[in-house]
Design a protein around this motif. Sequence first.
Motif, PDB file in Angstrom:
ATOM      1  N   TRP A  82       1.100  -1.073  -0.131  1.00 23.57           N
ATOM      2  CA  TRP A  82      -0.465  -0.074   0.110  1.00 23.57           C
ATOM      3  C   TRP A  82       0.920   1.638   0.317  1.00 23.57           C
ATOM      4  O   TRP A  82       0.050   2.029  -0.605  1.00 23.57           O
ATOM      5  CB  TRP A  82      -0.741  -0.207   0.517  1.00 23.57           C
ATOM      6  N   LEU A  83       2.090   0.996   0.783  1.00 23.56           N
ATOM      7  CA  LEU A  83       2.809   2.777   1.401  1.00 23.56           C
ATOM      8  C   LEU A  83       3.374   3.007  -0.689  1.00 23.56           C
ATOM      9  O   LEU A  83       3.450   4.072  -0.882  1.00 23.56           O
ATOM     10  CB  LEU A  83       4.116   2.352   1.822  1.00 23.56           C
ATOM     11  N   THR A  84       3.835   1.557  -1.269  1.00 22.02           N
ATOM     12  CA  THR A  84       4.307   1.895  -3.060  1.00 22.02           C
ATOM     13  C   THR A  84       4.040   1.968  -3.604  1.00 22.02           C
ATOM     14  O   THR A  84       3.812   3.161  -5.028  1.00 22.02           O
ATOM     15  CB  THR A  84       5.601   0.639  -2.931  1.00 22.02           C
ATOM     16  N   LEU A  89       3.294   9.869   0.553  1.00 17.83           N
ATOM     17  CA  LEU A  89       4.093   9.943   1.282  1.00 17.83           C
ATOM     18  C   LEU A  89       5.128   8.783   0.357  1.00 17.83           C
ATOM     19  O   LEU A  89       6.432   8.942   0.307  1.00 17.83           O
ATOM     20  CB  LEU A  89       4.427   9.366   2.429  1.00 17.83           C
ATOM     21  N   LEU A  90       5.574   7.201   0.417  1.00 17.22           N
ATOM     22  CA  LEU A  90       5.863   6.886  -0.524  1.00 17.22           C
ATOM     23  C   LEU A  90       5.551   6.605  -1.990  1.00 17.22           C
ATOM     24  O   LEU A  90       6.309   4.953  -2.349  1.00 17.22           O
ATOM     25  CB  LEU A  90       6.034   5.534   0.587  1.00 17.22           C
TER      26      LEU A  90
END
Length: 354
Positions: A82-84, A89-90
């Motif tokens: 999910w972050l990437t 943010l990322l």
Amino acid sequence: MLTYTIRRLILSVPVLLFIALIIFLLLQLAPGDPMAQVPLTVPPEVKQKMREALGLGAPWYIQFWKWLVQMFWIEPMVFIDWLTNHSSLLGWLPNTDFYTPCGPAVDGPCDLRVISWQTRSPVMDIIIQRMPQTLWVVGLAYVVAFFIAIPIGIYSAYKQYSAFDQAGTFITMIGFSVPPFFTGPLLIVIFSVYLGWFPSIYDTTHVVNDWESFVVQLKQMIMPVMVLALQVTAQISRFMRASMLDNLKQDYVRTARAKGLPERVVLLVHVLRNSMIAVVTVVALAIPGIFGGSIITERVFKVNGIGDALIGALFASDMPMVMTLTFIFAFLIVMANIIADVLYGVLDPRIRYD
């Protein structure tokens, strides 16, 4: 200090694993069956297949190992993806694809997440959806309690046995004695039924987009925040008063006054800093404690948070949801203890851990 912090974090891992095992075993011994809510018209062989699909037929140690793998391996992979892939943010990083969801289109090994028996949805997705509501109510209650309790404790200690000190002692006794399941309905009867000032039910679907909607949001948050802040204010203010009284009798206070320092500097610079060392423990441990209080408060005011989810999961015998939420509360308590120990060294230069 850094070495001590790292050592404490490493030692917290077996502690958390032991806590998870105890929670799992207690839930195994608890009465209740997730198949109890299945209609009686469902044949017994279908119920048995449903139990096998939920993993209830396996031995307890197999179920516990599967939960550990899902919680500490599969869920982090979902979070990294999910972050990437989606986060702002990322999101600039190369997209990862660690998690392989199970489904009819998947041919080969797949990763099964912690699934709620009640909703058939991933537990962490439900917690993430409900967490903002809890953080709004609990976070604001904690901020209000902190900024009220510290000045009350300081002034009560400085004006010991005054009318203000006696009134504060009486109010804090009430705050300690009255539980949230009593103060919640009492505030609803007074401010919602008789006065009609605030809504009795917290509308979690309300969207703030202008001044009027902000006022509505503020009104519906006042009563649950008041209920949670009452107990924390009473606790912190009493510890603040006791710690201030103890430090006001120390030799360094008499020395500071003999040097001609203003009374305000003596209180707010010298005495307050040393007094906060004892209060840090109360403040840090009150964070998971107020989450525990929010379980009842969210149920009373119909706040769609994680406390309400825990109560609903207990009634439905939804062990994955109960297991995950109780472990999160245990994790908060362990981390709060570590943070409190580290802050001791920050507040008092005499304390050294290395």
